[in-house]
Design an enzyme around this catalytic site. Structure first.
Site, short mmCIF file in Angstrom:
data_model
loop_
_atom_site.label_atom_id
_atom_site.label_comp_id
_atom_site.label_asym_id
_atom_site.label_seq_id
_atom_site.Cartn_x
_atom_site.Cartn_y
_atom_site.Cartn_z
CB SER A 293 -0.96 -0.04 1.19
OG SER A 293 -1.96 0.94 1.07
CG ASP B 141 -6.87 -2.78 -3.75
OD1 ASP B 141 -7.56 -1.89 -3.23
OD2 ASP B 141 -5.62 -2.80 -3.72
CG HIS C 46 -5.75 -2.04 -0.12
ND1 HIS C 46 -4.97 -1.74 -1.21
CD2 HIS C 46 -5.20 -1.40 0.94
CE1 HIS C 46 -3.99 -0.93 -0.84
NE2 HIS C 46 -4.11 -0.71 0.47
#
Length: 329
Positions: A173, A270, A300
């Site tokens: 991320s 995601d 995610h």
């Protein structure tokens, strides 16, 4: 420390009011007040360095810069030498997370064991107190520090076990965004990078992608579109929008010149899926060697948050992808 060094984002968010007012919030995760106060509930426990002996991984913390409180947690498999070294950055939208979070401690211990590599997990400064490029600067400093251990006469307990000609940058991320931006600067500061491992890299833009419009509230993803926008408001410098190169992923030409391949791990459910795929395409068009893998049916940050059977199966696959990439790069 003077007020200027605390970053401009807090002053940008301030409002003229006697009573503290919430000026930015992601429910349950972070609140920012107009007086500069930031609240972060303890959503994940912080843990020490202990690990199960049967994992075969040693773990200790190390101070990189005591003046900025920059430190790292280091994981080293005990049964091998000449290990590749992965400099890893945790996720959390630049605003949350820590190298001591239990979910990262568990993930990176497994990664060190499975991929047979040493892992330096960097605890960088967070926004909005320290907006970008603070996290990038910390990443560069951590990379220089790690490289210096090659010539430090074994001062650090783990250094003698590593092959410093095989340094990788990685993260998930926002941490993947940091790894990418540190990678663009690595060769210019003498830290040769062998490759990048980017898990669901956090990028954005003013124009919406298809997955951002379709999956704004994706039920299997830890990240919503609204939260993504809020993280960028808190992390970017004053006056910057989501088309800023730090958000929209500037040119990867430096990686091409360095010959560093990139592994991009995408999650099918995601909200960032399409943006991650566009990122891969952009790198490929610039001549960067890209390996792209898509984890089916998960969202995610599944590798740290999804404890279902499917999530654990996809984590097992993800660790195998990383092991193979590091092993042949």
């Amino acid at each position: 420390m003077c007020a200027m060094t605390m970053g401009t984002n807090l002053s940008r968010l301030q409002m003229k009011s006697k009573a503290p007012q919430v000026v930015e919030e992601i429910e349950g995760l972070i609140k920012v007040y107009n007086d500069g106060h930031v609240e972060r509930p303890e959503i994940v426990p912080n843990v020490g360095c202990s690990l199960a002996p049967d994992l075969g991984v040693a773990c200790r913390d190390a101070i990189i810069d005591k003046y900025t409180n920059l430190w790292a947690r280091i994981y080293v498999p005990t049964s091998a030498n000449k290990l590749p070294l992965l400099l890893y950055f945790h996720g959390g939208g630049f605003c949350l997370g820590a190298a001591s979070w239990s979910c990262y401690h568990e993930l990176l211990a497994k990664l060190a064991s499975r991929a047979a590599c040493a892992v330096v997990s960097v605890n960088y400064r967070l926004a909005p107190e320290h907006p970008l490029p603070a996290a990038y600067d910390d990443g560069v400093k951590a990379g220089v520090w790690a490289k210096q251990q090659e010539f430090a006469g074994g001062r650090e307990w783990w250094a003698g076990r590593c092959d410093f000609s095989r340094i990788f940058l990685g993260g998930d991320s926002a941490g993947a965004n940091i790894a990418y931006n540190v990678g663009l600067r690595a060769n210019s500061i003498g830290v040769g990078v062998k490759g990048l491992v980017l898990m669901q890299p956090f990028f954005g833009g003013e124009a919406r992608t298809g997955s951002e419009m379709r999956m704004a509230q994706a039920p299997r993803s830890a990240l919503t579109l609204a939260a993504s926008d809020a993280y960028w408001r808190m992390a970017l410098p004053e006056g910057a929008g989501r088309d800023h190169p730090w958000c929209s992923a500037g040119s990867g030409a430096e990686l091409r010149r360095a010959g560093a391949p990139v592994l991009v791990c995408v999650a099918e459910a995601d909200v960032l899926r399409d943006r991650n795929l566009e990122f891969c395409g952009g790198l490929a068009r610039e001549g960067v060697r890209v390996e792209q893998v898509v984890s089916k049916g998960v969202g995610h940050a599944f590798q740290i948050l999804n404890k279902s059977h499917l999530g654990q199966t996809r984590l097992h696959e993800l660790l195998s992808y990383v092991k193979n990439f590091v092993g042949r790069s």
